[in-house]
Design an enzyme around this catalytic site. Sequence first.
Site, PDB file in Angstrom:
ATOM      1  N   HIS A   1       0.472   1.449   2.260  1.00  0.00           N
ATOM      2  CA  HIS A   1      -0.582   1.073   3.187  1.00  0.00           C
ATOM      3  C   HIS A   1       0.054   0.636   4.496  1.00  0.00           C
ATOM      4  CE1 HIS A   1      -4.876   0.334   3.532  1.00  0.00           C
ATOM      5  NE2 HIS A   1      -4.594  -0.676   4.328  1.00  0.00           N
TER       6      HIS A   1
ATOM      7  N   ASP B   1     -14.195  -5.384   0.077  1.00  0.00           N
ATOM      8  CA  ASP B   1     -13.353  -5.083   1.238  1.00  0.00           C
ATOM      9  C   ASP B   1     -14.010  -4.020   2.110  1.00  0.00           C
ATOM     10  OD1 ASP B   1     -10.967  -5.068   2.927  1.00  0.00           O
ATOM     11  OD2 ASP B   1     -10.716  -3.056   2.126  1.00  0.00           O
TER      12      ASP B   1
ATOM     13  N   ARG C   1     -15.844  -6.690  10.041  1.00  0.00           N
ATOM     14  CA  ARG C   1     -14.775  -7.258  10.882  1.00  0.00           C
ATOM     15  C   ARG C   1     -14.482  -6.361  12.080  1.00  0.00           C
ATOM     16  NH1 ARG C   1     -10.201  -7.209   7.156  1.00  0.00           N
ATOM     17  NH2 ARG C   1      -8.952  -8.025   8.850  1.00  0.00           N
TER      18      ARG C   1
ATOM     19  N   SER D   1      -7.467  -8.084   2.475  1.00  0.00           N
ATOM     20  CA  SER D   1      -8.047  -6.743   2.571  1.00  0.00           C
ATOM     21  C   SER D   1      -7.066  -5.700   2.022  1.00  0.00           C
ATOM     22  CB  SER D   1      -8.378  -6.458   4.044  1.00  0.00           C
ATOM     23  OG  SER D   1      -8.564  -5.095   4.287  1.00  0.00           O
TER      24      SER D   1
ATOM     25  N   LYS E   1      -7.346  -3.796  -1.972  1.00  0.00           N
ATOM     26  CA  LYS E   1      -7.437  -2.329  -2.110  1.00  0.00           C
ATOM     27  C   LYS E   1      -6.290  -1.791  -2.951  1.00  0.00           C
ATOM     28  CE  LYS E   1      -7.765  -1.146   2.411  1.00  0.00           C
ATOM     29  NZ  LYS E   1      -8.547  -2.008   3.244  1.00  0.00           N
TER      30      LYS E   1
HETATM   31  N1  URA Z   1      -5.784  -2.614   7.179  1.00  0.00           N
HETATM   32  C1  URA Z   1      -6.582  -3.016   6.161  1.00  0.00           C
HETATM   33  O1  URA Z   1      -6.690  -2.349   5.144  1.00  0.00           O
HETATM   34  N2  URA Z   1      -7.225  -4.155   6.310  1.00  0.00           N
HETATM   35  C2  URA Z   1      -7.134  -4.924   7.391  1.00  0.00           C
HETATM   36  O2  URA Z   1      -7.737  -5.950   7.428  1.00  0.00           O
HETATM   37  C3  URA Z   1      -6.318  -4.497   8.456  1.00  0.00           C
HETATM   38  C4  URA Z   1      -5.642  -3.328   8.317  1.00  0.00           C
END
Ligand code: URA
Length: 437
Positions: free
Chosen positions: A82, A161, A168, A183, A187
């Site tokens: 990620h 999320d 957000r 977040s 995930k």
């Molecule tokens: N990437 C994400 O998955 N979440 C965030 O809050 C910021 C970047």
Amino acid sequence: MRAVDLIAKKRDGSVLSPEEIDFLVQGYTRGEIPDYQMAPFLLAVYFQGLNDEEAFALTQSMIQSGQILDLDDLPGPTGDKHSTGGVGDKVSLVLVPLVSACGLYVAKMSGRGLEHTGGTIDKLEAIPGFRTALSKEELVAQVRKIGCAIVAQTPDLAPADGKMYALRDVTATVESLPLIASSVMSKKIACGAQNILIDVKVGRGAFMKDLESAQKLARLMVEIGKKLGRRVTCVLSPMDQPLGYAVGNALEVKEAIQALCGEGPKDLIETVCDLAGELLYLGGLANSISDGVSQAAAALRQGLAAVKFQQMIEAQGGDGRVLTELWRLPQAPLRWVIPARNCGFVQSIDALKVGLAAMSLGAGRERIEDAVDLSVGVLLAKKVGERVEMEEPIATLYVRNRERIGEAQRLLEESFVIGEKPAEKRLQILGRISSLD
Ligand code: URA
């Protein structure tokens, strides 16, 4: 419990219990707590922060808002990657098929564009027919069959999320360290991988503007992962200038395909191979990080990653011919070349401004319900350190609507600093924090 009392409690700087956090998260996911209460709660967190226990509780609640994928009976190690978000960051498009070609099983859930940063899901949707909405069962079946998949947030996995991320994005509450940590980690944990690599972007175009806050975020994510029994490495990489030359969805897919076919920009290839090396090592497929980097470079050279990307596209209903027929990607009707106003060497390119320029052309969202224009964006002609002559193109805008050119051109011209001295080569990796250390 009442949401209004918990908003006030956080607004005034008190610590919330795990039960209070869970009440807010589950209530919001079920639609019992409205956006007009979640938004001020997120803003209160933005200003007051969360301590590590609260951040862990928030992550756990977000995980528990859905199910967790069970990947344990796949015939090889599982990994996930990620990025905390950048401009021109198309690393996942290259890295996922690359590590998969090296034997790692990857079920990746990605996000859409967030503020000025792009999102992998929007980019993949530039590929004609590509389906990002797979069910949990389809996702696991595809990963078992071909080794990898990249999907959008599903209602099954960390749905809290999904909702909070979208809120957000349009309430100026992205740049909060505990909100980003929870977040990302919710995930990643919900997707079931045992080995998680996080690319923490640092610089003007990233949510973490300086190394110190990036290190803090990295440490928090590694700790959350450790508590939940996962192996996590965070790599800190620069986001002062965009990665590669392309910014904008279809333009980035094109550049990622070029990288998969051995023709991509050096900084992109170097970053991808460094990150792949880390992930292959984390997953036990390489004896060291440098062995992982060599395996990745070989798989890229031999075209194995490109073949895997094509398999993934086709498994998800997309047109795999894009690999050899790039014209099948969405094309903007207009091109607008921006010439240099002076000559010298490019000293810096402000990634934030380039991201905002691409957004102003329609490549990103301003409101939750906005659609992105997949064809528009910016193609840089120069990167930091390169020589530029007067009137030579520094970038091309890919445009649908002429009226948007002025604003994008202004931002782009402001983003370039051209000066006398040749700039030095920059590091692609600024540091790493790992649960293995
Ligand atoms: N990437 C994400 O998955 N979440 C965030 O809050 C910021 C970047």
